[in-house]
Design an enzyme around this catalytic site. Structure first.
Site, PDB file in Angstrom:
ATOM      1  N   ALA A 103       0.863  -1.186   0.000  1.00 13.49           N
ATOM      2  CA  ALA A 103       0.000   0.000   0.000  1.00 13.49           C
ATOM      3  C   ALA A 103       0.892   1.226   0.000  1.00 13.49           C
ATOM      4  O   ALA A 103       2.041   1.180   0.461  1.00 13.49           O
ATOM      5  CB  ALA A 103      -0.902  -0.018   1.218  1.00 13.49           C
ATOM      6  N   GLY A 147       0.786  -5.061   0.880  1.00 11.24           N
ATOM      7  CA  GLY A 147      -0.385  -5.142   0.010  1.00 11.24           C
ATOM      8  C   GLY A 147      -0.080  -5.768  -1.337  1.00 11.24           C
ATOM      9  O   GLY A 147      -0.977  -6.311  -1.990  1.00 11.24           O
ATOM     10  N   GLU A 150      -0.371  -9.352  -0.725  1.00 14.26           N
ATOM     11  CA  GLU A 150      -1.803  -9.625  -0.526  1.00 14.26           C
ATOM     12  C   GLU A 150      -2.563  -9.596  -1.861  1.00 14.26           C
ATOM     13  O   GLU A 150      -3.451 -10.415  -2.090  1.00 14.26           O
ATOM     14  CB  GLU A 150      -2.384  -8.595   0.453  1.00 14.26           C
ATOM     15  CG  GLU A 150      -1.831  -8.800   1.855  1.00 14.26           C
ATOM     16  CD  GLU A 150      -2.142  -7.647   2.798  1.00 14.26           C
ATOM     17  OE1 GLU A 150      -1.950  -6.480   2.400  1.00 14.26           O
ATOM     18  OE2 GLU A 150      -2.583  -7.905   3.917  1.00 14.26           O
ATOM     19  N   GLU A 170       4.574  -5.020   7.258  1.00 17.45           N
ATOM     20  CA  GLU A 170       3.783  -3.947   7.880  1.00 17.45           C
ATOM     21  C   GLU A 170       4.163  -3.682   9.329  1.00 17.45           C
ATOM     22  O   GLU A 170       4.045  -2.553   9.818  1.00 17.45           O
ATOM     23  CB  GLU A 170       2.279  -4.279   7.803  1.00 17.45           C
ATOM     24  CG  GLU A 170       1.695  -4.256   6.397  1.00 17.45           C
ATOM     25  CD  GLU A 170       1.772  -5.585   5.656  1.00 17.45           C
ATOM     26  OE1 GLU A 170       2.562  -6.452   6.051  1.00 17.45           O
ATOM     27  OE2 GLU A 170       1.038  -5.730   4.664  1.00 17.45           O
TER      28      GLU A 170
END
Ligand code: CAA
Length: 297
Positions: A103, A147, A150, A170
């Site tokens: 992200a 992300g 993911e 993270e």
């Protein structure tokens, strides 16, 4: 011909914090419907090869960090291809250096809990991929972190280049995976390895380790990855689209249902395939010792 959706391009990184909060959390208001022409995206590239659609993340300076706008473009392209009868499978890829480095940290760093909660931040990431009825194959070269890892795990199959790196860092940012890392990684690699990766934030998987764990189903030299992925996507897209869709649905239920419910679900779909032209054609072709000519009905 696609009915196109034009985006007003802007750089996620150039946005001040408050605007960034809005772009992270809400669908952009700059959508403009245009009839005909090709879709105009600023952060992805799309192309089709026969019945295969390829979506390439194209934000190289930020290693394909997943900002709000990039995800809106991915979702838009996915929903177009899912609704296009001429497409049978989708390949999602990045660059040789990065599939996606997570992200967008710069975009989300100043956002607040209350807005993230009220607007269900990251919820929109998973919605479109979760709704996709056609198979998606991730072709991962380089970093698939946070992300990015993911996003790859939301796809149905992951192929990797030899230098791919999978990780969930993270924890180093004072947060945790928020788009499925704690759930999908654990199912893929088991509790101990997932805990080690997520709790340290520094233990990553190489492509070959990811293959050993079953996270990735094949590894190729980086320059061959896209070609090999498209080959598999084309093979899938050449099958009857209805049975492909049903097979995907049934495999995904293996994650949601207990065994007897899953077997029941599978049997009902199996029976339903006998209502399709492709089942008649597939079995007739076998009996007549010829190749089937599927019509996707
Ligand atoms: N967000 C925003 N920008 C990012 C980014 C990210 N996730 N990852 C990389 N970038 C940017 C860098 O800031 C840098 O930009 P500038 O040139 O403007 O400084 C550019 O991409 C190139 O990155 P580096 O200079 O750091 O490249 P490197 O080769 O030295 O390192 C890297 C590569 C190891 C991937 C490193 O960039 C890195 O650690 N990135 C962050 C990875 C990360 O923590 N991801 C998790 C994000 S949180 C998340 O994803 C939550 C979730 O569950 C959804």
């Amino acid at each position: 011909m696609f009915r196109t959706l034009a985006f007003k391009p802007f750089s996620c990184q150039a946005l001040p914090a408050l605007s960034a909060t809005r772009s992270v959390l809400r669908a952009p208001t700059a959508f403009r419907y245009v009839s005909g022409g090709s879709p105009s995206y600023s952060m992805i590239k799309t192309e089709t090869q026969g019945r295969v659609a390829v979506i390439t993340l194209n934000r190289p300076k930020a290693l394909n960090a997943l900002c709000g706008e990039l995800f809106h473009e991915i979702n838009d392209a996915l929903s177009r291809f899912d609704g296009d009868d001429n497409i049978g499978a989708v390949v999602l890829t990045g660059s040789e250096r990065a599939f996606a480095a997570g992200a967008d940290i710069k975009e989300m760093k100043d956002t607040e809990f209350i807005d993230n909660y009220k607007n269900n931040f990251l919820g929109h990431w998973v919605e479109q991929i979760g709704r996709m009825r056609k198979p998606i194959i991730a072709a991962v070269n380089g970093y698939a972190l946070g992300g990015g890892c993911e996003l790859a795990m939301m796809c149905d199959i992951i192929y990797a280049g030899e230098k791919a790196v999978f990780g969930q860092p993270e924890i180093n940012l004072g947060t945790i995976p928020g788009a499925g890392g704690t759930q999908r990684l654990t199912r893929a690699v088991g509790k101990s390895k997932a805990m080690e990766m997520i709790l340290t934030g520094t233990v990553n998987l190489t492509a070959s380790e990811a293959q050993t764990y079953g996270l990735v189903s094949a590894v190729f030299p980086p320059e061959k990855l896209i070609e090999e992925t498209i080959k598999t996507a084309a093979k899938i897209a050449s099958k009857g689209a209805v049975s492909v869709q049903m097979a995907k649905e049934a495999v995904n239920q293996a994650y949601e249902l207990n065994l007897s419910s899953g077997l029941h679900f599978e049997r009902r779909l199996f029976q339903a395939t006998f209502g399709t032209k492709d089942q008649k054609e597939g079995m007739a072709a076998f009996s007549e010792k010829r190749k089937p000519n599927f019509v996707h009905k």
